[in-house]
Design a protein around this motif. Sequence first.
Motif, PDB file in Angstrom:
ATOM      1  N   SER A  87      19.700  12.816 -17.509  1.00 21.05           N
ATOM      2  CA  SER A  87      18.622  12.903 -16.522  1.00 21.05           C
ATOM      3  C   SER A  87      17.448  12.014 -16.875  1.00 21.05           C
ATOM      4  N   THR A  88      17.295  11.701 -18.170  1.00 28.25           N
ATOM      5  CA  THR A  88      16.164  10.866 -18.608  1.00 28.25           C
ATOM      6  C   THR A  88      16.671   9.731 -19.487  1.00 28.25           C
ATOM      7  N   GLN A  89      16.304   8.522 -19.117  1.00 25.03           N
ATOM      8  CA  GLN A  89      16.586   7.377 -19.970  1.00 25.03           C
ATOM      9  C   GLN A  89      15.251   6.803 -20.426  1.00 25.03           C
ATOM     10  N   VAL A  90      15.119   6.645 -21.739  1.00 24.84           N
ATOM     11  CA  VAL A  90      13.907   6.048 -22.284  1.00 24.84           C
ATOM     12  C   VAL A  90      14.254   4.604 -22.634  1.00 24.84           C
ATOM     13  N   ASP A  91      13.672   3.695 -21.895  1.00 23.57           N
ATOM     14  CA  ASP A  91      13.957   2.289 -22.163  1.00 23.57           C
ATOM     15  C   ASP A  91      13.341   1.901 -23.509  1.00 23.57           C
ATOM     16  N   ALA A  92      14.127   1.215 -24.333  1.00 22.10           N
ATOM     17  CA  ALA A  92      13.693   0.907 -25.694  1.00 22.10           C
ATOM     18  C   ALA A  92      13.216  -0.541 -25.798  1.00 22.10           C
ATOM     19  N   GLY A  93      12.057  -0.789 -25.217  1.00 16.02           N
ATOM     20  CA  GLY A  93      11.411  -2.083 -25.425  1.00 16.02           C
ATOM     21  C   GLY A  93      11.887  -3.223 -24.554  1.00 16.02           C
ATOM     22  N   SER A  94      12.588  -2.929 -23.471  1.00 15.63           N
ATOM     23  CA  SER A  94      12.954  -4.039 -22.577  1.00 15.63           C
ATOM     24  C   SER A  94      11.711  -4.652 -21.963  1.00 15.63           C
ATOM     25  N   ALA A  95      10.697  -3.811 -21.725  1.00 17.17           N
ATOM     26  CA  ALA A  95       9.438  -4.316 -21.162  1.00 17.17           C
ATOM     27  C   ALA A  95       8.376  -4.392 -22.243  1.00 17.17           C
ATOM     28  N   GLY A  96       7.549  -5.430 -22.138  1.00 16.08           N
ATOM     29  CA  GLY A  96       6.361  -5.559 -22.975  1.00 16.08           C
ATOM     30  C   GLY A  96       5.140  -5.537 -22.072  1.00 16.08           C
ATOM     31  N   ALA A  97       3.973  -5.708 -22.679  1.00 11.55           N
ATOM     32  CA  ALA A  97       2.729  -5.569 -21.914  1.00 11.55           C
ATOM     33  C   ALA A  97       2.675  -6.523 -20.716  1.00 11.55           C
ATOM     34  N   ALA A  98       3.217  -7.729 -20.865  1.00  9.89           N
ATOM     35  CA  ALA A  98       3.124  -8.708 -19.777  1.00  9.89           C
ATOM     36  C   ALA A  98       4.121  -8.442 -18.658  1.00  9.89           C
ATOM     37  N   SER A 122       6.097  -6.963 -28.547  1.00 10.20           N
ATOM     38  CA  SER A 122       6.072  -8.319 -27.971  1.00 10.20           C
ATOM     39  C   SER A 122       5.754  -8.190 -26.484  1.00 10.20           C
ATOM     40  N   ILE A 123       4.757  -8.936 -26.024  1.00 14.43           N
ATOM     41  CA  ILE A 123       4.344  -8.764 -24.628  1.00 14.43           C
ATOM     42  C   ILE A 123       5.417  -9.206 -23.634  1.00 14.43           C
ATOM     43  N   ILE A 124       6.399  -9.998 -24.066  1.00 14.44           N
ATOM     44  CA  ILE A 124       7.461 -10.404 -23.129  1.00 14.44           C
ATOM     45  C   ILE A 124       8.645  -9.429 -23.156  1.00 14.44           C
ATOM     46  N   GLY A 125       8.545  -8.391 -23.977  1.00 15.72           N
ATOM     47  CA  GLY A 125       9.674  -7.459 -24.061  1.00 15.72           C
ATOM     48  C   GLY A 125      10.937  -8.208 -24.444  1.00 15.72           C
ATOM     49  N   LEU A 126      12.050  -7.856 -23.795  1.00 17.93           N
ATOM     50  CA  LEU A 126      13.316  -8.518 -24.120  1.00 17.93           C
ATOM     51  C   LEU A 126      13.739  -9.494 -23.025  1.00 17.93           C
ATOM     52  N   ALA A 127      12.705 -10.053 -22.317  1.00 16.91           N
ATOM     53  CA  ALA A 127      13.026 -11.049 -21.287  1.00 16.91           C
ATOM     54  C   ALA A 127      13.722 -12.246 -21.907  1.00 16.91           C
ATOM     55  N   ALA A 128      13.366 -12.558 -23.141  1.00 20.26           N
ATOM     56  CA  ALA A 128      14.027 -13.631 -23.887  1.00 20.26           C
ATOM     57  C   ALA A 128      13.939 -13.266 -25.354  1.00 20.26           C
ATOM     58  N   MET A 129      14.905 -13.727 -26.133  1.00 18.01           N
ATOM     59  CA  MET A 129      14.903 -13.423 -27.561  1.00 18.01           C
ATOM     60  C   MET A 129      15.012 -14.731 -28.332  1.00 18.01           C
TER      61      MET A 129
END
Length: 377
Positions: A87-98, A122-129
């Motif tokens: 019922s609950t998924q906690v996203d682990a850092g895919s999103a950052g502040a930006a 990281s403000i870009i989260g996991l948009a790129a590594m």
Amino acid sequence: MPSTLAIRGGTVIDPASGLHGPTDVLIVDGKVAAVGEGIVVPAGATVIDASGCLVTPGLIDLHAHVYASVTPLSIDPDPLAARSGTSTQVDAGSAGAATFDGFRRFIVEPSRSRVLAFLNISIIGLAAMPECGYARFVDANETLRVVEANRDVIVGVKVRASRNALGEDNTAEPVRHAVAVGRAAGLPVMMHLGDPPPTFEDGLAQLRGGDIVTHAWKGQPITRLVERDGRVKAEVRAARDRGVLFDIGHGSGSFNWGVARQLADHGFWPDTISTDVHTSSIKAPVSIDMPATMTRLWHLGMPLGDVVAAATSRAATAIGWGDRIGSLAPGHCGDVAILRIDETPIVLTDSYGAAETVTRRLVAVSTIVGGRVLARA
Ligand SMILES: [Zn+2]
């Protein structure tokens, strides 16, 4: 007319309430209203027959990746939630502040399952590594600002303590920044245990009681929790003694049957059970989801009640949501997992290609969020 859902005839396991036995659950207007044998079901209520099934609080996945279409590894939250009792998924850092505003608007708000987040340091989260590979992407002030503005969704700070997050910078600084934000916000840090730098010891030493080490059941010799002879490392015992939590975060690279057996032999069980679901870990041969991860720990000898606690009440407590989710106590959100036990032998593969035959496994029958059954895609 209040919306009313009754779940009857199942075996309820609600560790937070000390319940393990046949009983019924009544949900009114999205909240648990009553639990007990022979509860009076109001006329017009929807009734689910859970005979032969386990009825637990809705499963809480502390480590998911659900920022679909923005980060390459992410999946859509609802279809997986609906088919896995989660019922609950906690996203682990895919999103950052930006990138958090988009996460809130395009993922959290339209989802019918509950989506929360650890915000990446990281403000870009996991948009790129590598997401922390350039010092300008690690911004503690901006991370704290976005945490403060989104406390209804953000439950902690994520940092990947791993060379593939740090790029050429090769430093443990992002871990220190994440802990600084966690301290300022009063929230836990989830640290991904990865290939050094930083070393296992350097990362772990920075964590406070309540912080979470994810991917803790890895097999790599440098990062595993056990010594060569199988004993639990002294640093790990010390960290647990000061309240650091150890989480599974199975994924496609972080669960090893051999290490898991050594830890089980020493009675070292995870505090929380999570999946690290992403585009490749949900595919065969790993095919991970919450019931599949719970099954692995149950197979290793972790008592079923503890397995359920690690996937519900303890996960809720870890993120400060123990008063709302993770239990079927009256007043909690009407989030429920209906599971069944399948006793057909099946081969389950770890993240390293090793297989074990499991003779009983948990299978999700349905996922209920706020008193509503999530429709399967
Ligand atoms: Zn992850």
